[in-house]
Design an enzyme around this catalytic site. Structure first.
Site, PDB file in Angstrom:
ATOM      1  N   TYR A  52      74.466 112.632  -8.462  1.00  7.80           N
ATOM      2  CA  TYR A  52      73.659 111.954  -9.789  1.00  7.80           C
ATOM      3  C   TYR A  52      73.699 112.783 -10.697  1.00  7.80           C
ATOM      4  O   TYR A  52      73.294 114.101 -10.580  1.00  7.80           O
ATOM      5  CB  TYR A  52      72.402 111.438  -9.268  1.00  7.80           C
ATOM      6  CG  TYR A  52      72.177 110.582  -8.260  1.00  7.80           C
ATOM      7  CD1 TYR A  52      73.244 109.696  -7.688  1.00  7.80           C
ATOM      8  CD2 TYR A  52      70.944 110.513  -7.370  1.00  7.80           C
ATOM      9  CE1 TYR A  52      73.120 108.719  -6.538  1.00  7.80           C
ATOM     10  CE2 TYR A  52      70.866 109.645  -6.416  1.00  7.80           C
ATOM     11  CZ  TYR A  52      72.144 108.868  -6.080  1.00  7.80           C
ATOM     12  OH  TYR A  52      71.825 107.986  -4.831  1.00  7.80           O
ATOM     13  N   GLY A 199      68.440  98.621  -3.371  1.00 10.50           N
ATOM     14  CA  GLY A 199      68.618  97.222  -3.974  1.00 10.50           C
ATOM     15  C   GLY A 199      67.767  96.196  -3.535  1.00 10.50           C
ATOM     16  O   GLY A 199      68.088  95.085  -3.237  1.00 10.50           O
ATOM     17  N   ALA A 202      67.367  93.318  -5.523  1.00  3.71           N
ATOM     18  CA  ALA A 202      68.656  92.856  -6.177  1.00  3.71           C
ATOM     19  C   ALA A 202      68.969  92.867  -7.694  1.00  3.71           C
ATOM     20  O   ALA A 202      69.311  92.130  -8.365  1.00  3.71           O
ATOM     21  CB  ALA A 202      69.121  91.451  -5.935  1.00  3.71           C
ATOM     22  N   LYS A 203      68.623  94.219  -8.323  1.00  7.39           N
ATOM     23  CA  LYS A 203      68.908  94.330  -9.590  1.00  7.39           C
ATOM     24  C   LYS A 203      68.014  93.591 -10.582  1.00  7.39           C
ATOM     25  O   LYS A 203      68.008  93.432 -11.789  1.00  7.39           O
ATOM     26  CB  LYS A 203      70.351  94.085 -10.083  1.00  7.39           C
ATOM     27  CG  LYS A 203      71.313  94.740  -9.349  1.00  7.39           C
ATOM     28  CD  LYS A 203      72.803  94.695 -10.159  1.00  7.39           C
ATOM     29  CE  LYS A 203      73.130  93.477  -9.999  1.00  7.39           C
ATOM     30  NZ  LYS A 203      74.497  93.195 -10.760  1.00  7.39           N
ATOM     31  N   GLY A 204      66.799  93.248  -9.789  1.00  8.25           N
ATOM     32  CA  GLY A 204      65.822  92.280 -10.719  1.00  8.25           C
ATOM     33  C   GLY A 204      65.915  91.102 -10.505  1.00  8.25           C
ATOM     34  O   GLY A 204      65.078  90.243 -11.039  1.00  8.25           O
ATOM     35  N   LEU A 206      65.675  88.907  -8.209  1.00  6.92           N
ATOM     36  CA  LEU A 206      64.844  88.382  -7.213  1.00  6.92           C
ATOM     37  C   LEU A 206      63.588  88.178  -8.023  1.00  6.92           C
ATOM     38  O   LEU A 206      62.530  87.158  -7.595  1.00  6.92           O
ATOM     39  CB  LEU A 206      64.741  88.874  -6.147  1.00  6.92           C
ATOM     40  CG  LEU A 206      66.198  88.777  -5.269  1.00  6.92           C
ATOM     41  CD1 LEU A 206      65.825  89.390  -4.007  1.00  6.92           C
ATOM     42  CD2 LEU A 206      66.352  87.314  -4.702  1.00  6.92           C
TER      43      LEU A 206
END
Length: 301
Positions: A52, A199, A202-204, A206
């Site tokens: 990272y 995740g 789910a990247k927001g 949901l």
């Protein structure tokens, strides 16, 4: 916050972990405050990787947690090496590379041991026994306490589960990407190997993000899943975030859900939602899955 035993280890990990990859250089000052506030809110698991930001993220995390290092679990990863020109990275899976690279991570993290050192990927064609030997050597030397795997490939996960002493596997898992439910979660549970999810929301998609296609699901199907989460959340009088996180944490193989956090508002929402993780019943979980089209791994089985 709820603490769960991490696999066969003696580590007690917070149900919600902090995915430090979400903190970039532009957020250095606020990021330190977020990590301190997360710790004060009960989070004891902080996850990073040497990949990272070309190692900057490890340095940042090491400084941010320095005043409470002994009270937390530091997790990082190894296996990828940036190219000299910065154009990308290459997979480096060998005993010499792992033994050498841990020294860099220890230095960046400003610590003399890593609680959980994870192989950052892996293929079935890797020299798996050699890689395991590297991690075992680092355990014997006291440089790492435990080791794990970060992978979504069932065949790779199965090999390490059978041949090594991994204590955990990090994998993507949420209501939409429920592929691990086919066999992997139960297989790991039988071997007392914990799962750490990424995740998770789910990247927001949901909870609050405008619907869009996700993996094999259409935007309409994503919206349908989010609506059912919202419906159950309303019935329980909790946030959709509590339901989305609770969905993965309810499986007994899962010890912690890693969340990417960039703002104080997000952190506060996650900490508040973590107080209601047990509100989702088995029946609620079944309802959610019945409304979601089945999704199985098609490769690396």
């Amino acid at each position: 916050m709820i603490k769960n035993k991490l696999g066969k280890s003696d580590l007690q990990v917070s149900a919600i972990g902090f995915g430090c990859m979400s903190i970039h250089k532009s957020l250095t000052f606020s990021g330190v405050n977020l990590i301190i506030q997360a710790y004060e809110g009960g989070v004891n698991y902080f996850d990073t990787a040497d990949l990272y930001d070309h190692g900057w993220n490890e340095e940042f995390v090491g400084k941010a947690v320095s005043s409470f290092r002994q009270d937390i679990l530091l997790a990082t990863k190894v296996g990828n090496q940036w190219r000299a020109d910065g154009s990308g990275w290459d997979w480096k899976a060998s005993k010499p590379y792992i033994i050498q690279t841990v020294e860099t991570s220890l230095s960046r993290l400003n610590t003399d041991y890593i609680d959980l050192y994870q192989l950052h990927g892996g293929t079935i064609d890797d020299p798996i026994d050699e890689i395991i030997e590297a991690f075992e050597q680092l355990v014997d030397e006291g440089k790492i306490r435990y080791y794990g795997l970060s992978s979504i490939r069932p065949n790779v996960i199965r090999e390490y589960a059978e041949r090594s002493n991994i204590t955990s596997v990090m994998m993507q898992y949420n209501l939409l990407d429920h592929r691990p439910e086919e066999t992997v979660l139960d297989e790991l549970l039988k071997k007392n190997i914990s799962v750490v999810t990424r995740g998770t929301i789910a990247k927001g998609l949901l909870i609050n993000k405008t619907a869009e296609a996700y993996l094999q699901f259409t935007a309409g199907e994503v919206q349908h899943a989010a609506r059912h989460i919202a419906k159950i959340a309303e019935e329980k009088q909790v946030s959709p975030l509590s339901i989305a996180m609770g969905y993965v944490l309810q499986h007994p193989a899962v010890a912690s859900a890693i969340m990417g956090i960039r703002t104080k508002a997000q952190l506060n929402e996650i900490l508040e939602a973590s107080e209601n993780l047990e509100s989702l019943s088995v029946q609620d979980r079944i309802r959610l899955r019945q409304e979601t089209r089945p999704f199985l791994y098609s490769e690396h089985r």
